[in-house]
Design a protein around this motif. Structure first.
Motif, PDB file in Angstrom:
ATOM      1  N   ASP A   1     -12.012   1.424  -4.748  1.00  0.00           N
ATOM      2  CA  ASP A   1     -11.641   0.842  -5.822  1.00  0.00           C
ATOM      3  C   ASP A   1     -11.958  -0.607  -5.849  1.00  0.00           C
ATOM      4  OD1 ASP A   1     -10.246  -0.054  -8.067  1.00  0.00           O
ATOM      5  OD2 ASP A   1      -7.942   0.442  -7.507  1.00  0.00           O
ATOM      6  N   ASP A   2     -12.976  -0.984  -6.583  1.00  0.00           N
ATOM      7  CA  ASP A   2     -13.472  -2.223  -6.809  1.00  0.00           C
ATOM      8  C   ASP A   2     -12.472  -3.240  -7.594  1.00  0.00           C
ATOM      9  OD1 ASP A   2     -15.043  -4.614  -6.737  1.00  0.00           O
ATOM     10  OD2 ASP A   2     -16.700  -3.857  -7.445  1.00  0.00           O
ATOM     11  N   PHE A   3     -11.759  -4.177  -6.762  1.00  0.00           N
ATOM     12  CA  PHE A   3     -10.981  -4.957  -7.401  1.00  0.00           C
ATOM     13  C   PHE A   3     -11.679  -5.957  -8.516  1.00  0.00           C
ATOM     14  CE2 PHE A   3      -6.630  -4.662  -4.810  1.00  0.00           C
ATOM     15  CZ  PHE A   3      -6.694  -3.185  -5.030  1.00  0.00           C
ATOM     16  N   SER A   4     -12.794  -6.469  -8.058  1.00  0.00           N
ATOM     17  CA  SER A   4     -13.588  -7.381  -8.868  1.00  0.00           C
ATOM     18  C   SER A   4     -13.797  -6.684 -10.322  1.00  0.00           C
ATOM     19  CB  SER A   4     -14.895  -7.658  -8.553  1.00  0.00           C
ATOM     20  OG  SER A   4     -15.937  -6.530  -8.373  1.00  0.00           O
ATOM     21  N   LYS A   5     -13.324  -5.255 -10.454  1.00  0.00           N
ATOM     22  CA  LYS A   5     -13.676  -4.887 -11.949  1.00  0.00           C
ATOM     23  C   LYS A   5     -12.294  -4.342 -12.289  1.00  0.00           C
ATOM     24  CE  LYS A   5     -18.059  -2.995 -10.670  1.00  0.00           C
ATOM     25  NZ  LYS A   5     -19.022  -1.647 -10.513  1.00  0.00           N
ATOM     26  N   HIS A   6     -11.317  -5.280 -12.013  1.00  0.00           N
ATOM     27  CA  HIS A   6      -9.920  -4.857 -12.536  1.00  0.00           C
ATOM     28  C   HIS A   6      -9.433  -5.820 -13.568  1.00  0.00           C
ATOM     29  CE1 HIS A   6      -7.788  -2.068  -9.725  1.00  0.00           C
ATOM     30  NE2 HIS A   6      -9.216  -1.789  -9.553  1.00  0.00           N
ATOM     31  N   HIS A   7      -8.425  -5.699 -14.371  1.00  0.00           N
ATOM     32  CA  HIS A   7      -7.887  -6.385 -15.462  1.00  0.00           C
ATOM     33  C   HIS A   7      -6.742  -6.903 -14.754  1.00  0.00           C
ATOM     34  CE1 HIS A   7      -6.759  -8.407 -18.940  1.00  0.00           C
ATOM     35  NE2 HIS A   7      -5.637  -7.399 -19.085  1.00  0.00           N
ATOM     36  N   PRO A   8      -6.462  -8.303 -14.407  1.00  0.00           N
ATOM     37  CA  PRO A   8      -5.139  -8.638 -13.692  1.00  0.00           C
ATOM     38  C   PRO A   8      -4.200  -8.955 -14.753  1.00  0.00           C
ATOM     39  CG  PRO A   8      -6.912 -10.366 -13.771  1.00  0.00           C
ATOM     40  CD  PRO A   8      -7.411  -9.260 -14.330  1.00  0.00           C
ATOM     41  N   VAL A   9      -2.754  -8.771 -14.451  1.00  0.00           N
ATOM     42  CA  VAL A   9      -1.651  -9.024 -15.210  1.00  0.00           C
ATOM     43  C   VAL A   9      -1.173 -10.333 -14.350  1.00  0.00           C
ATOM     44  CG1 VAL A   9       0.406  -8.566 -16.276  1.00  0.00           C
ATOM     45  CG2 VAL A   9      -1.517  -6.825 -15.972  1.00  0.00           C
ATOM     46  N   TRP A  10      -0.790 -11.390 -15.007  1.00  0.00           N
ATOM     47  CA  TRP A  10      -0.523 -12.391 -14.273  1.00  0.00           C
ATOM     48  C   TRP A  10       1.105 -12.862 -14.626  1.00  0.00           C
ATOM     49  CZ3 TRP A  10      -3.085 -13.835 -10.322  1.00  0.00           C
ATOM     50  CH2 TRP A  10      -4.692 -13.766 -10.383  1.00  0.00           C
ATOM     51  N   GLU A  11       1.409 -12.479 -15.771  1.00  0.00           N
ATOM     52  CA  GLU A  11       2.852 -12.784 -16.088  1.00  0.00           C
ATOM     53  C   GLU A  11       3.643 -11.427 -16.919  1.00  0.00           C
ATOM     54  OE1 GLU A  11       2.089 -17.315 -17.693  1.00  0.00           O
ATOM     55  OE2 GLU A  11       1.871 -15.707 -19.214  1.00  0.00           O
ATOM     56  N   GLY A  12       4.913 -11.276 -16.495  1.00  0.00           N
ATOM     57  CA  GLY A  12       5.497 -10.091 -16.816  1.00  0.00           C
ATOM     58  C   GLY A  12       6.491 -10.758 -18.135  1.00  0.00           C
ATOM     59  N   THR A  58      -9.869  -1.948  -2.262  1.00  0.00           N
ATOM     60  CA  THR A  58      -9.346  -0.905  -1.368  1.00  0.00           C
ATOM     61  C   THR A  58     -10.211   0.492  -1.488  1.00  0.00           C
ATOM     62  OG1 THR A  58      -7.946  -0.023  -3.024  1.00  0.00           O
ATOM     63  CG2 THR A  58      -7.180  -1.883  -1.760  1.00  0.00           C
ATOM     64  N   SER A  59      -9.880   0.967  -0.379  1.00  0.00           N
ATOM     65  CA  SER A  59     -10.380   2.689  -0.385  1.00  0.00           C
ATOM     66  C   SER A  59      -9.821   3.345   0.425  1.00  0.00           C
ATOM     67  CB  SER A  59     -11.913   2.399   0.195  1.00  0.00           C
ATOM     68  OG  SER A  59     -12.086   1.927   1.352  1.00  0.00           O
ATOM     69  N   ILE A  60      -9.527   4.677   0.304  1.00  0.00           N
ATOM     70  CA  ILE A  60      -8.484   5.614   0.944  1.00  0.00           C
ATOM     71  C   ILE A  60      -9.511   6.822   1.227  1.00  0.00           C
ATOM     72  CG2 ILE A  60      -7.959   6.675  -1.201  1.00  0.00           C
ATOM     73  CD1 ILE A  60      -5.696   6.396   1.437  1.00  0.00           C
ATOM     74  N   TRP A  61      -9.312   7.273   2.632  1.00  0.00           N
ATOM     75  CA  TRP A  61     -10.488   8.189   3.161  1.00  0.00           C
ATOM     76  C   TRP A  61      -9.608   9.470   3.796  1.00  0.00           C
ATOM     77  CZ3 TRP A  61     -15.446   6.917   2.574  1.00  0.00           C
ATOM     78  CH2 TRP A  61     -15.569   5.518   1.778  1.00  0.00           C
ATOM     79  N   LEU A  62     -10.300  10.450   3.973  1.00  0.00           N
ATOM     80  CA  LEU A  62      -9.372  11.611   4.649  1.00  0.00           C
ATOM     81  C   LEU A  62      -9.639  11.394   6.092  1.00  0.00           C
ATOM     82  CD1 LEU A  62     -11.249  14.795   2.613  1.00  0.00           C
ATOM     83  CD2 LEU A  62      -8.593  14.134   3.211  1.00  0.00           C
ATOM     84  N   PRO A  63      -8.736  11.649   6.851  1.00  0.00           N
ATOM     85  CA  PRO A  63      -7.647  12.700   6.536  1.00  0.00           C
ATOM     86  C   PRO A  63      -6.362  11.887   5.924  1.00  0.00           C
ATOM     87  CG  PRO A  63      -7.337  12.107   8.826  1.00  0.00           C
ATOM     88  CD  PRO A  63      -8.822  11.420   8.369  1.00  0.00           C
ATOM     89  N   GLY A  64      -6.388  10.520   6.005  1.00  0.00           N
ATOM     90  CA  GLY A  64      -5.200   9.643   5.306  1.00  0.00           C
ATOM     91  C   GLY A  64      -5.316   8.419   5.981  1.00  0.00           C
ATOM     92  N   VAL A  65      -6.371   7.408   5.412  1.00  0.00           N
ATOM     93  CA  VAL A  65      -6.379   6.059   6.089  1.00  0.00           C
ATOM     94  C   VAL A  65      -6.929   5.301   5.039  1.00  0.00           C
ATOM     95  CG1 VAL A  65      -8.787   7.024   7.114  1.00  0.00           C
ATOM     96  CG2 VAL A  65      -7.679   4.612   7.895  1.00  0.00           C
TER      97      VAL A  65
END
Length: 390
Positions: free
Chosen positions: A233-244, A269-276
């Motif tokens: 998951d590439d966080f540079s390609k996210h739309h951030p929310v700064w205020e609730g 971030t990234s998630i890999w088998l078997p769970g890391v």
């Protein structure tokens, strides 16, 4: 029409039918077998010492002999008692059951003697299960399964973890939740909300939104044959929310800093088998956090947290070790991740009866978590079931 197959003991057939293309993930309460799992740090097992640990429901004993670690099942063949209850090691290479004298070789699990019945025909013909062990980056990895040949360790760790110049430090603790809730807590893009007051913000300038949603192209599946299997998951390609905002009033603000480009505390971030989980650029610049969620049983997991830093000299190693103890361990592994542990443990009751997996109401950013469930179902090497423990 869904695939017809036997549902493992301890899972609900009606739920298995409803989860669809991530059924294997749902059924893997005890984890995925035929994978390598880190269970302890090498420093925790000195020469000649023994330790016990449960992994995927398997009770294990480990001992270091002549520098090498060996693992066997902690259960005597005779009456099923745990050998670790009173470990009798009359020789360096053996352990004798305290009850009737059944004696096993650490290296192989072979029954080499019965001290109270030395003429038994069982001697040399039976044994308890032994488990392959490897040490890497200061961790003891145990292979839980029956594959032959064994898959190489590098297929079960995130890319970069085994790099020669990476120094790894960390800690572990037991968490009272299923291992899958650990994985999903770490990879959940919205859970940043619980970290909005983290003390880590005092130790570096970073952008820290209260939430973010992945834009197109942020999620990448990694399914190369012969390599680790995961979701990035590439966080540079996210739309951030700064205020609730509630009723047109701002009620929560993220501690936004403009000194660092990007949308979050890490670059992805990234998630890999078997769970890391792998978190790049976290908890500080130039660092990478790797954390495993190792199943103990259906309701607990070993949370094994590590931080890696590239080092070239002994001075680099000393500097990283000092920063780890002074900053990254107390404010990252303990403080920041303490929020994660609390969240997993209070989530556990909702999923404990299995119906949480179909009663949950996910929203758009949870698409990354669903990709993980699907990939884990496609690419695992087997599901650990209660039958494997008999």
């Amino acid at each position: 029409m869904s695939e017809q197959r036997e549902v493992p003991e301890g899972v609900r057939e009606d739920v298995a039918e409803m989860v669809g293309d991530w059924r294997d993930y749902y059924e893997a309460k005890l984890g995925f077998r035929n994978h390598w799992y880190p269970v302890r740090f090498s420093r925790e097992l000195a020469e000649g010492e023994m330790l016990t640990v449960k992994v995927l429901g398997e009770p294990l004993m480990l001992r270091r002999i002549d520098g090498e670690v060996f693992a066997i099942r902690d259960r005597c063949l005779h009456r099923g008692v745990p050998l670790s209850r009173k470990p009798d090691c009359y020789t360096k290479d053996t352990i004798t059951c305290w009850y009737h004298g059944y004696t096993y070789r650490w290296q192989t699990g072979e029954l080499v003697n019965i001290l109270a019945c030395p003429d038994s025909k069982l001697i040399g013909k039976r044994g308890i299960q032994s488990f392959p062990v490897q040490e890497a980056k200061g961790l003891i990895f145990v292979f839980i399964g029956d594959m032959d040949p064994l898959p190489p360790l590098e297929q079960d760790v995130p890319p970069g973890f085994l790099d020669d110049d990476l120094m790894v430090l960390g800690k572990h603790r037991d968490v009272n939740s299923n291992w899958r809730l650990g994985c999903e807590n770490g990879f959940d893009t919205l859970h940043i909300f619980i970290h909005k007051d983290t003390t880590l913000r005092h130790y570096r300038d970073f952008n820290f939104p209260i939430g973010h949603t992945a834009n197109p192209g942020a999620i990448t599946l990694v399914e190369n044959e012969g390599g680790p299997q995961g979701v990035e998951d590439d966080f540079s390609k996210h739309h951030p929310v700064w205020e609730g905002v509630i009723d047109d009033r701002i009620v929560v603000r993220g501690p936004r800093h403009n000194k660092v480009e990007g949308t979050s505390a890490s670059s992805g971030t990234s998630i890999w088998l078997p769970g890391v989980l792998k978190v790049d650029g976290f908890p500080g610049p130039g660092l990478t956090q790797f954390e495993w969620y190792v199943p103990i049983d259906a309701g607990r997991h070993i949370y094994l947290q590590t931080i890696g830093c590239k080092v070239e000299t002994e001075e680099d190693r000393v500097e990283f070790a000092n920063e780890f103890e002074a900053v990254w361990k107390p404010h990252g592994l303990d403080g920041f991740n303490g929020d994660d542990i609390w969240a997993r443990e209070v989530t556990e009751p909702f999923y404990a009866d299995d119906y949480g997996w179909v009663d949950e109401m996910l929203c758009e950013p949870d698409s990354s978590m669903l990709e993980w469930r699907r990939l884990a179902s496609r690419r695992n090497r087997g599901i650990q079931t209660p039958d494997d423990l008999r």
